[in-house]
Motif scaffolding. Sequence first.
Motif, mmCIF file in Angstrom:
data_model
loop_
_atom_site.group_PDB
_atom_site.id
_atom_site.type_symbol
_atom_site.label_atom_id
_atom_site.label_comp_id
_atom_site.label_asym_id
_atom_site.label_seq_id
_atom_site.Cartn_x
_atom_site.Cartn_y
_atom_site.Cartn_z
ATOM 1 N N LEU A 189 -6.653 6.273 -9.508
ATOM 2 C CA LEU A 189 -5.574 6.479 -10.342
ATOM 3 C C LEU A 189 -4.934 8.092 -10.373
ATOM 4 O O LEU A 189 -5.841 9.153 -9.348
ATOM 5 N N VAL A 190 -3.670 7.933 -10.730
ATOM 6 C CA VAL A 190 -3.088 9.091 -9.710
ATOM 7 C C VAL A 190 -2.898 10.365 -10.957
ATOM 8 O O VAL A 190 -2.973 11.081 -9.351
ATOM 9 N N GLU A 191 -2.696 10.242 -11.924
ATOM 10 C CA GLU A 191 -3.366 11.630 -12.335
ATOM 11 C C GLU A 191 -4.839 12.220 -11.965
ATOM 12 O O GLU A 191 -5.495 13.550 -12.267
ATOM 13 N N SER A 192 -5.333 11.451 -12.022
ATOM 14 C CA SER A 192 -6.770 12.304 -11.710
ATOM 15 C C SER A 192 -7.761 11.764 -10.382
ATOM 16 O O SER A 192 -8.667 12.695 -10.170
ATOM 17 N N GLY A 193 -6.992 11.077 -9.634
ATOM 18 C CA GLY A 193 -7.416 10.577 -8.098
ATOM 19 C C GLY A 193 -8.804 10.152 -8.311
ATOM 20 O O GLY A 193 -9.011 9.853 -7.130
ATOM 21 N N GLN A 194 -9.220 9.644 -9.061
ATOM 22 C CA GLN A 194 -10.405 8.880 -9.392
ATOM 23 C C GLN A 194 -9.944 7.716 -8.369
ATOM 24 O O GLN A 194 -9.149 7.049 -8.370
ATOM 25 N N PRO A 195 -11.179 7.039 -7.501
ATOM 26 C CA PRO A 195 -11.235 6.024 -6.542
ATOM 27 C C PRO A 195 -11.571 4.319 -7.468
ATOM 28 O O PRO A 195 -12.313 4.884 -8.239
ATOM 29 N N ASN B 183 -0.807 0.629 -18.606
ATOM 30 C CA ASN B 183 0.322 1.839 -18.329
ATOM 31 C C ASN B 183 -0.878 2.285 -17.543
ATOM 32 O O ASN B 183 0.100 3.554 -17.190
ATOM 33 N N THR B 184 -1.515 3.057 -17.099
ATOM 34 C CA THR B 184 -2.420 3.909 -16.156
ATOM 35 C C THR B 184 -1.918 3.647 -15.042
ATOM 36 O O THR B 184 -1.802 2.624 -14.418
ATOM 37 N N ALA B 185 -1.771 4.458 -14.249
ATOM 38 C CA ALA B 185 -0.844 4.925 -12.679
ATOM 39 C C ALA B 185 -1.522 4.537 -11.955
ATOM 40 O O ALA B 185 -2.241 6.081 -12.112
ATOM 41 N N VAL B 186 -1.519 3.785 -10.952
ATOM 42 C CA VAL B 186 -2.888 3.767 -9.969
ATOM 43 C C VAL B 186 -1.826 3.428 -8.936
ATOM 44 O O VAL B 186 -0.490 2.927 -8.338
ATOM 45 N N SER B 187 -2.294 4.367 -7.571
ATOM 46 C CA SER B 187 -1.822 4.134 -6.339
ATOM 47 C C SER B 187 -2.317 3.034 -4.946
ATOM 48 O O SER B 187 -3.590 3.235 -5.482
ATOM 49 N N PRO C 211 0.817 -1.192 -0.123
ATOM 50 C CA PRO C 211 -0.348 0.113 0.103
ATOM 51 C C PRO C 211 1.133 1.067 -0.094
ATOM 52 O O PRO C 211 2.094 1.228 -0.124
ATOM 53 N N GLY C 212 0.403 2.270 -0.853
ATOM 54 C CA GLY C 212 1.259 3.534 -0.654
ATOM 55 C C GLY C 212 2.048 3.571 -1.848
ATOM 56 O O GLY C 212 2.435 4.455 -2.502
ATOM 57 N N GLN C 213 2.075 2.693 -2.214
ATOM 58 C CA GLN C 213 3.056 1.821 -3.851
ATOM 59 C C GLN C 213 2.432 2.680 -4.854
ATOM 60 O O GLN C 213 1.106 2.040 -5.351
ATOM 61 N N VAL C 214 2.794 3.021 -6.291
ATOM 62 C CA VAL C 214 2.254 3.146 -7.620
ATOM 63 C C VAL C 214 2.554 2.358 -8.074
ATOM 64 O O VAL C 214 3.731 1.768 -8.109
ATOM 65 N N TYR C 215 1.951 1.900 -9.176
ATOM 66 C CA TYR C 215 1.910 0.510 -10.231
ATOM 67 C C TYR C 215 1.082 1.426 -11.465
ATOM 68 O O TYR C 215 0.607 2.078 -11.327
ATOM 69 N N TYR C 216 1.288 0.657 -12.765
ATOM 70 C CA TYR C 216 0.869 0.527 -13.853
ATOM 71 C C TYR C 216 0.382 -1.023 -13.922
ATOM 72 O O TYR C 216 0.475 -1.594 -13.942
ATOM 73 N N THR C 217 -1.186 -0.428 -14.534
ATOM 74 C CA THR C 217 -1.558 -1.538 -15.313
ATOM 75 C C THR C 217 -1.763 -2.178 -16.294
ATOM 76 O O THR C 217 -0.676 -1.935 -16.999
ATOM 77 N N GLN C 218 -1.443 -3.176 -16.241
ATOM 78 C CA GLN C 218 -0.791 -4.182 -17.136
ATOM 79 C C GLN C 218 -1.447 -5.226 -18.027
ATOM 80 O O GLN C 218 -1.091 -5.359 -19.219
ATOM 81 N N PHE C 219 -2.832 -4.338 -18.119
ATOM 82 C CA PHE C 219 -4.326 -4.565 -19.946
ATOM 83 C C PHE C 219 -5.176 -3.922 -19.212
ATOM 84 O O PHE C 219 -4.851 -2.437 -18.136
#
Length: 187
Positions: free
Chosen positions: A83-89, A66-70, A35-43
């Motif tokens: 979602l890192v860019e938009s803040g969307q849960p 490749n969408t950045a998610v936390s 938790p707290g880490q940034v990941y990227y969608t793999q598909f």
Amino acid sequence: MHRKTFLLTLLSLIVLLTGCKKELKPDQLAPGVQPGQVYYTQFSLFQEKNNFRTTNYRKGILIPINTAVSLQSIRADQAELRLVESGQPLSIENVPKHTVDDMQTAFKKIAGPNKVDLSQFSATEKDAILAGQVKKGMSRKAVLAAIGYPPQNETPSLNSNDWTYWSNRFNRFIVHFKNDKVDNIVD
């Protein structure tokens, strides 16, 4: 006697359901799940009402590869992302009877520490991947990048020539491979 059995069963069910809702502790987390880490969608995946079910339905709003998610938190049955860019849960709901995976294993298929290298795919494959679609001629790896893993209860092996996906709760489609390329898609 029946009432006692009923009450014990009900109590066990409540304890079981309550246990699934608890956040996993750091010592319960698999390597690579933090938790707290940034990941990227793999598909490329689709979400409905900020929810993605690991059944992997193909409807809703596209979240591209490749969408950045936390990772906010993870439980035995669900992961909470942002979602890192938009803040969307975004909630990921694991459906183990379809994935045959626990939540952490399912999460590691969905999100990884690095972006997927799209340069390994042809221009046609890359366009389909970014649109979350499967097209004739795509490689197995491109299909995984485009629409993710098929539910394992329907497709136990990725070496199979037929991968069964669900378009939605009621409809399925089959991606048929010949010589490791998509030969046709049967709705």
